[in-house]
Design a protein around this motif. Structure first.
Motif, PDB file in Angstrom:
ATOM      1  N   LEU A 240       0.814  -1.213   0.000  1.00  7.95           N
ATOM      2  CA  LEU A 240       0.000   0.000   0.000  1.00  7.95           C
ATOM      3  C   LEU A 240       0.852   1.270   0.000  1.00  7.95           C
ATOM      4  O   LEU A 240       0.321   2.370  -0.172  1.00  7.95           O
ATOM      5  N   VAL A 257      -4.867   2.655   8.005  1.00 10.50           N
ATOM      6  CA  VAL A 257      -4.468   3.169   6.697  1.00 10.50           C
ATOM      7  C   VAL A 257      -5.219   4.466   6.411  1.00 10.50           C
ATOM      8  O   VAL A 257      -6.450   4.509   6.482  1.00 10.50           O
ATOM      9  N   ALA A 260      -6.109   5.771   1.527  1.00  8.18           N
ATOM     10  CA  ALA A 260      -6.577   4.720   0.611  1.00  8.18           C
ATOM     11  C   ALA A 260      -7.913   4.207   1.130  1.00  8.18           C
ATOM     12  O   ALA A 260      -8.061   3.982   2.338  1.00  8.18           O
ATOM     13  N   HIS A 264      -9.834  -0.114  -2.375  1.00  7.55           N
ATOM     14  CA  HIS A 264      -8.463  -0.225  -2.873  1.00  7.55           C
ATOM     15  C   HIS A 264      -7.645  -1.194  -2.018  1.00  7.55           C
ATOM     16  O   HIS A 264      -6.882  -2.021  -2.548  1.00  7.55           O
ATOM     17  N   ILE A 265      -7.830  -1.116  -0.701  1.00  5.79           N
ATOM     18  CA  ILE A 265      -7.092  -2.011   0.199  1.00  5.79           C
ATOM     19  C   ILE A 265      -7.496  -3.455  -0.055  1.00  5.79           C
ATOM     20  O   ILE A 265      -6.649  -4.362  -0.132  1.00  5.79           O
ATOM     21  N   THR A 268      -6.101  -4.745  -3.359  1.00  3.73           N
ATOM     22  CA  THR A 268      -4.653  -4.964  -3.260  1.00  3.73           C
ATOM     23  C   THR A 268      -4.360  -6.268  -2.531  1.00  3.73           C
ATOM     24  O   THR A 268      -3.511  -7.075  -2.968  1.00  3.73           O
TER      25      THR A 268
END
Length: 315
Positions: A240, A257, A260, A264-265, A268
């Motif tokens: 990330l 986090v 983001a 998106h996390i 990923t």
């Protein structure tokens, strides 16, 4: 509607020292507006200027389109509680309210109604000097509602109330707003404001810091933060990594986090076959959001002392 326009209050001759500094905001009918700020922020001074008790150095304020002092029957227009102990201690609760009612031609039946509404009918004929802080608050609120006003201004109304009284105030404020009244209330209890207020006006050192809804204020304070629980925390953090992304950890297997979003996390982690046990967008509490906003506006800040340091200082 309550409207403050450039309200400014300066005490003494010290240059640059303002209790309230060019403060403008509006409080609309049908909502509970929380008026917040650290000690010394200028909340009480502002409320006093709204009610004509303090004259502004500059600027002005209107309630219902006119200055409070020009209302011919102010109790029927604005109900206010600034200091619950502003009562002759030798009078009974009922006689105190009757004396106020007589100034406006309000019938005694309305006095009995607000006594019942405030839950102090049983002590209505007792002298106020024997009242607890909570009972005094209830009497002050009864006085504020005596004229059935369209606008209600309350300064720290839950001060001294027990849990049942706090719940009563919360429901009362919400019901007043639901009836279309304008409600402005100050409080230091952020947890209570989170449950009661719809809108916030926040000041610090006499200046406006925020004028927004509770939901928007809390959402913006916690924007971009996502908590991730994964046994592959180090690997995911590395993946990330980006200039606009901040990844921190307070405990093994947990990441916080910022920068983001959850989608998106998740994508990923899935693309690299990393297990994720929890993925939770974080919302700041009203208390935390308030503390973050007003951190530089606190006039009196105490250090966090350990038990040992307190014991040592007392020895």
């Amino acid at each position: 509607m309550i409207r403050a326009n450039g309200l400014t209050k300066k005490y003494g001759d010290k240059p640059g020292k303002y209790a309230v500094d060019d403060l403008s905001f509006e409080v609309h009918p049908g909502t509970v507006t929380g008026f917040l700020g650290p000690n010394g922020a200028g909340k009480s001074t502002t409320m006093r200027m709204l009610l004509g008790l303090d004259a502004p150095t500059r600027g002005g304020a209107t309630i219902g389109g006119r200055a409070y002092s020009t209302h011919p029957a102010p109790l029927t227009e604005v109900g206010a509680l600034l200091e619950a102990r502003s009562v002759h201690p030798g009078r009974s609760a009922r006689n105190h309210l009757l004396s106020l009612a007589l100034t406006h031609g309000i019938p005694s039946s309305r006095v009995d109604h607000v006594l019942d509404l405030a839950g102090i009918t049983e002590v209505a004929r007792k002298r106020v000097k024997g009242f607890s802080l909570g009972m005094g608050q209830r009497l002050g609120i009864a006085a504020a509602l005596l004229g059935d006003p369209a606008t209600v201004i309350l300064d720290e109304p839950v001060n001294g109330l027990d849990p049942e009284g706090v719940l009563w105030i919360r429901n009362l404020l919400k019901s007043l707003a639901a009836e279309g009244r304008t409600v402005l209330v100050s409080s230091h209890l952020m947890s209570e404001m989170a449950l009661t207020a719809d809108h916030l006006v926040i000041i610090g050192r006499g200046k406006l810091l925020a004028d927004t809804t509770v939901d928007a204020f809390v959402r913006e304070a916690g924007a971009g933060a996502v908590m991730v629980v994964t046994p592959s925390a180090a690997e995911l953090a590395a993946l990330l990594s980006a200039p606009e992304v901040t990844v921190t950890t307070d405990s093994p297997g947990t990441l916080m986090v910022r920068g983001a979003d959850a989608e998106h996390i998740a994508r990923t982690a899935a693309a690299h076959a990393l297990p994720v046990f929890e993925l939770t967008p974080q919302a700041a509490s009203l208390e935390q959001a308030f503390m973050d906003l007003t951190r530089d506006s606190v006039e009196y800040s105490a250090s966090v002392a350990s038990a040992a340091s307190v014991k040592g200082s007392a020895a």
